[in-house]
Each structure stands twice: as C-alpha cells, then as structure tokens.
Design a protein around this motif. Structure first.
Motif, short mmCIF file in Angstrom:
data_model
loop_
_atom_site.label_atom_id
_atom_site.label_comp_id
_atom_site.label_asym_id
_atom_site.label_seq_id
_atom_site.Cartn_x
_atom_site.Cartn_y
_atom_site.Cartn_z
N ALA A 1 0.85 -1.19 0.00
CA ALA A 1 0.00 0.00 0.00
C ALA A 1 0.88 1.24 0.00
CB ALA A 1 -0.93 0.00 1.21
N LEU A 2 0.50 2.22 -0.81
CA LEU A 2 1.25 3.47 -0.93
C LEU A 2 0.37 4.64 -0.50
CD1 LEU A 2 2.83 2.88 -4.47
CD2 LEU A 2 3.81 2.29 -2.24
N HIS A 3 1.02 5.74 -0.14
CA HIS A 3 0.35 7.01 0.20
C HIS A 3 -0.52 6.88 1.46
CE1 HIS A 3 1.84 7.79 -3.73
NE2 HIS A 3 0.84 7.24 -4.38
N LEU A 4 -0.13 6.02 2.39
CA LEU A 4 -0.87 5.92 3.65
C LEU A 4 -0.51 7.11 4.54
CD1 LEU A 4 -0.47 2.11 4.45
CD2 LEU A 4 -2.48 3.28 3.52
N PRO A 5 -1.48 7.65 5.29
CA PRO A 5 -1.18 8.77 6.19
C PRO A 5 -0.40 8.29 7.41
CG PRO A 5 -3.45 8.06 6.47
CD PRO A 5 -2.90 7.28 5.31
N PRO A 6 0.24 9.19 8.15
CA PRO A 6 0.98 8.80 9.36
C PRO A 6 0.09 8.05 10.34
CG PRO A 6 1.49 11.07 8.76
CD PRO A 6 0.36 10.64 7.87
N GLY A 7 0.61 6.96 10.87
CA GLY A 7 -0.13 6.17 11.84
C GLY A 7 -0.92 5.02 11.26
N VAL A 8 -1.08 4.98 9.93
CA VAL A 8 -1.82 3.90 9.28
C VAL A 8 -0.82 3.01 8.55
CG1 VAL A 8 -3.59 3.30 7.59
CG2 VAL A 8 -3.87 5.33 9.02
N SER A 9 -0.97 1.71 8.70
CA SER A 9 -0.02 0.77 8.09
C SER A 9 -0.76 -0.42 7.51
CB SER A 9 1.00 0.29 9.13
OG SER A 9 0.35 -0.39 10.20
#
Length: 365
Positions: free
Chosen positions: A267-275
């Motif tokens: 997954a790309l372009h995830l916001p900070p804190g999301v993995s």
C-alpha cells in the motif's frame, strides 16, 4: 451504447426539416428496471455535427506498399497521402490499450479471394481485414504462431459498427478444431485466449452466424501475442477505519495469459499512523486479505491511497488494484457489453480515518 456507455447515432438526412433529439439516462450500474434516472450525476455533452467523423483507421499492406484507410462518415473531403499514419490525432490518455488498438490498427494484410477453404487460406503474420460477402461465406487464414506463446485471438466487427455476428475458429495443420468463440463479454465479437505448443502452421476461420440475407460484413481478424499479466480487484473502493482499530479488505487476483508467479502486495500514500503489512500472494493464489491498522495516535484523514502488486521475480511488472465499475465478464443487459469501456476500475480507494469522538459528533439523531 457505442464503444462503452455513451450513445452514438449516425443519420442520413434525406430532406430539410425540423428534427428532435431526445436524451435520457438510465441508473448506473445497469439493472433490469426500465426506469430513467436524473440528478446532479447525470451530466452530458450533446454533439450534433455534419463534419467528417473517423470511427477507425488502418494501415494496409498491399504488394510492398502501405496505404492508410479511414473508415467513418463524411470523409469525402479528407485527403491523406499513402502511408501517412502520422496525420491521425493523438489518442486520449484515458483510452484503454484495447481501445487504442480498436481505433487504429497497423499493418493489416488484406483478404485474398478465394479463401473459402483451408487449402486456399490467405497467409497473415498477425492481422488481416476481410469481408463476409454472403451468409454462407467462410474466410480462412493461414498463420504460424511462435511456440509456447500465449495469444489473444479475436474478430473486430460489431465494435466497428457492422451488423454481422461473427464466429471465430482455430484449426491445427491437419484441420482439427482446437478452439472457437462466438460472443465475448456480451458483445457480438469473438475473443479467446490460446497458448501455442510446438511449432506448427495453424488456420483461423471467420464465418457469420446470421444466415438470413444481409449486407457484407467487414471485420478484422487478429492474432496478438500477449505477456502474462494479472488484474487486481478490490472488494470496495472505500476504507473506513478508526484510531486503534484494524480493517480488512479483500483483494481478488485474476491471472491472464499464463501468469502464475508470486505477487508482492503493498500500500502506498498511507497517512501517518496507518499501516498495511506487505503480503505475498503465492503462485496461482486467487484471493488475499489485506489488513490495515490505525494507531491510537492517528489523526483524522481523508484521501486516496494506492494498492499495488509487483511480480517478485520482475519488479518492472506492476499492477494497480481497483474496484470494478461494472461487471466486464458477463452480459448484464447492455447490447455491446462492457469489454472496451474507458474506465473499467475505480483506482486509488478512498481512506477515511475518523476518531470515535468525531464520529459521535457527526452522527445524525
């Protein structure tokens, strides 16, 4: 419906008069109801023109020379020197690769009559243009595929605006039928996948299923080599998650033309804190669950993310996942099917990260 969901009409004006054009819209995706739809999403542009219109073009090989053929309406004022394919307009970047091949086809051989028997088949390298001149007409083509190669075999006719219903059959060198197809994805044109084995001469036969009297049916017959590939389809185009929670999203894998290799999903372009942990879809695996996790410290976020797959043994082979806009593998009521529509998927699913307190504040009574 023309190439995809938009209507298109050609009309020969026999006399000067007042004419009326009525535009209506159906709900989307298509369903079995006869109701019309309306609203903010039903925006359209209506074009009425008597200018030249090109629906398809071809470069034809004829005895050592190359000729550009334009097919359409009101083309009597269009002039082009032989072989000048560069006068064609640049195609939209939004068109699919299949549509580009449909709009302009290069290096077609011409059918040579008589070719109504295997013994008199017209030789082709990859593609040819022909015509079924009467209901019982059958056109044979001699073709030498490369060994151990996947091919897409198809006839283009209905998608080019002709009335015929073509049947395509593949024969071995000794005349045994190896494959056949009538209608692909709900359209009248045949298309099939086939893998060659040992080197041999093969034969393609094009015929019409309409046995009543009809005008000649023009067509293209194409034997195109294909590389192994796959399509990644998401269960949903939206992902909603709260801080401290996890969310699963199912990913379907459709492998084509012999693809059987492991695929790395990320997954790309995830916001900070999301993995989302990297996962590997093993050889021939058809489904896999993606697990997204949001940390307790995650802040609210809305925006697109991208889910991609890459072949483990060749990182240049990349596949972008998306949610299908319509079902492309069955006939769901649209006359020409959805095989060559411009948008087949909604790419970049939309991620919404909302805290529990915000969800309560926004909840309707």
């Amino acid at each position: 419906d023309h190439y995809h969901l938009d209507p298109f009409i050609t009309f020969d004006v026999s006399r000067s008069d007042h004419y009326y054009v009525q535009v209506m819209g159906f709900p989307y995706p298509a369903n079995a109801s006869q109701r019309f739809g309306n609203g903010d999403g039903y925006i359209y542009q209506l074009l009425l023109t008597d200018r030249p219109y090109m629906k398809a073009s071809e470069t034809l090989k004829e005895e050592g020379s190359v000729r550009l053929n334009l097919d359409g309406w009101n083309l009597h004022d269009v002039r082009s020197p032989p072989g000048r394919a560069d006068i064609l307009p640049r195609y939209s970047d939004r068109a699919t690769e299949e549509q580009r091949r449909l709009i302009h086809m290069k290096n077609l051989s011409l059918e040579k009559e008589p070719n109504d028997r295997l013994e008199t088949a017209t030789g082709i390298s990859q593609a040819a243009r022909g015509s079924l001149d009467h209901p019982e007409d059958m056109d044979w083509y001699r073709w030498s595929p490369e060994a151990h190669t996947w091919y897409q075999l198809e006839v283009q006719s209905g998608r080019l605006g002709y009335e015929g219903d073509c049947l395509l059959k593949l024969y071995s060198e000794d005349g045994k039928e190896m494959a056949s197809n009538d209608d692909a994805a709900g359209m009248r044109d045949p298309r099939m996948e086939w893998q060659s084995k040992d080197p041999q001469t093969c034969y393609l036969r094009v015929s019409s299923l309409l046995k009543s009297s009809q005008p000649p049916t023009r067509y293209r017959v194409i034997a195109r080599p294909m590389r192994p590939s796959c399509h990644l389809t998401l269960e949903s185009e939206r992902l909603n998650i709260q801080p401290g929670d996890s969310q699963e999203l199912k990913l379907s894998i459709q492998r084509t033309f012999g693809h059987s290799k492991p695929i790395l999903i990320k997954a790309l372009h995830l916001p900070p804190g999301v993995s989302m942990p990297l996962v590997t879809a093993e050889a021939n695996q058809k489904e896999i669950l993606l697990v997204f996790h949001a940390a307790h410290s995650s802040r609210s976020y809305q925006g697109p993310i991208r889910i991609m797959g890459v072949d483990l043994d060749n990182r240049w082979n990349q596949y972008v996942a998306g949610k299908e806009t319509v079902t492309t593998s069955v006939n769901n009521g649209v006359p020409n099917g959805y095989l060559d529509q411009v948008f087949t998927k909604v790419l970049d699913p939309w991620l919404t990260l909302t805290s529990a307190s915000e969800g309560m504040d926004n909840e309707e009574p």
